[in-house]
Design a protein around this motif. Structure first.
Motif, short mmCIF file in Angstrom:
data_model
loop_
_atom_site.label_atom_id
_atom_site.label_comp_id
_atom_site.label_asym_id
_atom_site.label_seq_id
_atom_site.Cartn_x
_atom_site.Cartn_y
_atom_site.Cartn_z
N VAL A 130 26.63 39.15 61.62
CA VAL A 130 27.89 38.77 61.03
C VAL A 130 28.90 37.35 61.14
O VAL A 130 29.16 36.31 60.61
CB VAL A 130 29.20 40.02 61.16
N SER A 131 28.51 37.16 62.07
CA SER A 131 28.54 35.57 62.96
C SER A 131 28.17 34.78 62.54
O SER A 131 28.30 33.40 62.04
CB SER A 131 28.93 35.88 64.29
N ASP A 132 26.84 34.79 62.16
CA ASP A 132 26.05 33.99 61.39
C ASP A 132 25.84 33.43 60.67
O ASP A 132 26.23 32.59 59.37
CB ASP A 132 24.35 34.19 62.37
N LEU A 133 26.50 34.88 59.56
CA LEU A 133 26.72 34.85 57.80
C LEU A 133 28.10 33.69 57.84
O LEU A 133 28.11 32.57 57.42
CB LEU A 133 26.92 36.09 57.43
N ARG A 134 28.74 34.41 58.66
CA ARG A 134 30.26 33.39 58.35
C ARG A 134 30.35 31.60 58.95
O ARG A 134 30.87 30.84 58.02
CB ARG A 134 31.64 34.25 59.33
N ARG A 135 28.87 32.39 59.80
CA ARG A 135 29.36 29.94 60.62
C ARG A 135 27.85 29.15 59.43
O ARG A 135 27.78 28.24 59.32
CB ARG A 135 28.72 30.12 61.33
N GLY A 136 27.20 29.94 58.04
CA GLY A 136 26.43 29.50 57.10
C GLY A 136 24.80 29.39 58.15
O GLY A 136 24.33 28.90 57.72
N ARG A 137 24.62 30.26 58.89
CA ARG A 137 23.38 29.69 59.72
C ARG A 137 22.43 31.23 59.24
O ARG A 137 20.82 30.68 59.31
CB ARG A 137 23.71 31.01 61.40
N LEU A 138 22.70 31.96 58.28
CA LEU A 138 22.33 32.73 57.52
C LEU A 138 22.37 32.81 56.18
O LEU A 138 23.78 32.85 55.85
CB LEU A 138 22.11 34.25 58.31
N ASP A 139 21.85 32.90 55.43
CA ASP A 139 22.08 33.53 53.94
C ASP A 139 21.87 34.68 53.14
O ASP A 139 23.28 34.80 52.41
CB ASP A 139 20.82 32.91 53.57
N GLY A 140 21.07 35.49 54.26
CA GLY A 140 21.75 36.96 53.60
C GLY A 140 20.80 38.08 54.83
O GLY A 140 20.43 37.39 55.23
N VAL A 141 20.50 39.46 54.45
CA VAL A 141 20.18 40.40 55.34
C VAL A 141 18.96 41.16 54.62
O VAL A 141 19.90 41.62 53.67
CB VAL A 141 21.09 40.54 56.31
N ILE A 142 18.69 41.94 54.94
CA ILE A 142 17.81 43.08 54.80
C ILE A 142 17.14 44.08 55.96
O ILE A 142 17.09 43.46 57.33
CB ILE A 142 16.04 42.58 54.59
N LEU A 143 17.99 44.60 55.64
CA LEU A 143 18.21 46.21 56.78
C LEU A 143 17.69 47.35 56.38
O LEU A 143 17.31 47.81 55.23
CB LEU A 143 19.73 46.68 56.40
N ILE A 144 16.80 47.40 58.01
CA ILE A 144 15.07 48.50 57.36
C ILE A 144 15.84 49.56 58.41
O ILE A 144 16.17 49.32 59.32
CB ILE A 144 14.35 48.12 57.89
N HIS A 145 16.07 50.95 57.34
CA HIS A 145 16.29 52.39 58.05
C HIS A 145 17.66 52.07 59.23
O HIS A 145 17.28 52.49 60.37
CB HIS A 145 15.04 52.53 59.17
N THR A 146 18.89 51.60 58.75
CA THR A 146 20.24 51.33 59.34
C THR A 146 20.80 53.05 59.32
O THR A 146 20.06 54.14 58.85
CB THR A 146 20.58 51.22 58.27
N ASP A 147 21.30 52.93 60.79
CA ASP A 147 21.61 54.43 61.10
C ASP A 147 22.93 54.87 59.73
O ASP A 147 23.47 53.50 59.51
CB ASP A 147 22.19 54.45 62.61
N PRO A 148 22.76 55.54 59.73
CA PRO A 148 23.92 56.26 58.24
C PRO A 148 25.17 55.95 59.24
O PRO A 148 25.87 55.94 58.17
CB PRO A 148 23.36 57.81 58.06
N PHE A 149 25.60 56.27 60.57
CA PHE A 149 26.78 55.62 60.52
C PHE A 149 27.46 53.78 61.31
O PHE A 149 28.44 54.10 61.50
CB PHE A 149 27.13 56.75 61.84
N ASP A 150 26.50 53.51 61.19
CA ASP A 150 26.02 52.56 61.77
C ASP A 150 26.93 51.49 60.59
O ASP A 150 26.99 51.14 59.45
CB ASP A 150 24.91 51.40 61.65
N PRO A 151 28.86 50.69 61.29
CA PRO A 151 29.18 50.21 60.47
C PRO A 151 28.61 48.91 59.23
O PRO A 151 28.77 48.03 57.77
CB PRO A 151 30.43 49.82 60.94
N LEU A 152 27.75 48.33 59.79
CA LEU A 152 26.93 46.99 59.15
C LEU A 152 27.40 46.73 58.13
O LEU A 152 27.39 46.12 57.03
CB LEU A 152 25.91 46.58 60.29
#
Length: 346
Positions: A130-152
């Protein structure tokens, strides 16, 4: 050697022999397009025709062109970096599925000029993403098999960051995702075991808090149409396949067919059957799911449901780049069809 006016000798500077930097104009000429079109490809504009994009990418490879990433970032206001978030490290290293995901993602990301950052799940990773996205260090995310209870996933969606999920979310969420037709894949396994004349069939299901675990159990059970079907829950690991097979045999000694919801679980199940003197496939037919390298490492080689992991991962990367190029891109879903791969375990 040259002599100066005081009679002292010195060596003249030799002009640098470093290779000349290839220009974008040269790339455009080789590709047979305008400089503006070549620039759009380099900058990841999604609206470029795929044939033209491939021609420019071939020209880039042939000429050895290296884009000026600093200048490009000033123009696009992008970091030219995306994160691939994988499960915890222990599981990632033990499951060949995740290596296939990385290979598939890299077939698209690797030729786009975008850097791929590998990360593993956890509270620290969540805050860093989240920090890297907000600071412009990342442009996007691919999430693999995220825990269903993960808030991300929900946090990224609500913050309108580009994100693609690797499977159907267990809770309703307006998010782009890529998946295989899980229920149909499990149904293929059920129909195959029935066609072999197996009447005492059970399954080692995947974890029921995940969409893949739920869908594979539902698909197998519905296709089998047996309300008395026995099943145990595993977690997609070899160890859970071992424990699950031992539990099924103790409760159902006449078992003659097993569907394990992952190749690793099937590998564990086969070891138990071998230790108990149950011949495969003569006494018990076994079907797995994934068609990973583990299927070929089994003894005997495993009949399994193939999901095209590399193609699915490549599609995740394409969908993410499309979102990055156009933040107004609507959410979408890509579902791939499974196939049954017949080998010696059935």
């Amino acid at each position: 050697m040259t002599v100066d006016d005081r009679g002292r000798g010195y060596k003249e500077a030799v002009p640098s022999s470093s290779p000349r930097r290839i220009t974008l104009e040269e790339v455009a000429k080789v590709a047979g397009v305008s400089r503006a079109t070549a620039s759009r490809v380099v900058n990841g504009v999604p609206s470029v025709d795929e044939t033209i994009r491939e021609a420019v990418q071939r020209a880039i490879a042939d000429t050895g062109y290296l884009p000026n990433l600093a200048a490009r970032s000033l123009v696009t206001r992008r970091a030219d970096a995306v994160a691939l978030v994988l499960p915890e490290e222990d599981r990632m290293l033990g499951d060949p599925f995740f290596g296939r995901v990385v290979r598939g993602v890299m077939t698209v990301i690797g030729r786009s000029g975008v850097h791929l950052v590998l990360m593993t799940t956890g509270a620290t990773t969540r805050s860093q993403v989240v920090s890297d996205l907000r600071r412009g260090r990342l442009d996007g995310v691919i999430l693999i098999h995220t825990d269903p209870f993960d808030p991300l996933p929900r946090l990224l969606v609500e913050s309108r960051f580009p994100v693609v999920l690797s499977s159907r979310p267990t809770q309703p969420l307006p998010i782009t995702y890529v998946d295989v037709n899980q229920t149909e894949g499990a149904a293929l396994a059920a129909r195959h075991l029935r066609a072999l004349g197996r009447h005492h069939v059970a399954t080692i299901a995947g974890p029921q808090h995940t969409s893949a675990g739920q869908d594979r159990l539902t698909g197998f059970r519905d296709a089998l149409a047996d309300p008395e079907m026995a099943w145990v829950e595993g977690d997609f690991t070899r160890e859970s396949g071992t424990a699950g097979m031992a539990a099924l045999l103790s409760r159902h000694p006449l078992l003659d067919g097993v569907f394990a919801a992952s190749d690793l679980m099937a590998q564990g199940a086969l070891a138990v059957l071998r230790a108990r003197g149950r011949r495969v496939p003569r006494d018990v037919a076994v079907v797995g799911f994934d068609d990973s390298s583990a299927a070929l490492a089994c003894e005997p080689p495993l009949t399994t449901v193939r999901q095209p992991v590399e193609d699915m991962a490549a599609e995740m990367a394409r969908l993410l780049l499309r979102q990055i190029g156009n933040p107004e891109t609507p959410t979408s879903t890509a579902i791939f069809e499974p196939t049954l791969i017949l080998r010696d375990s059935t």
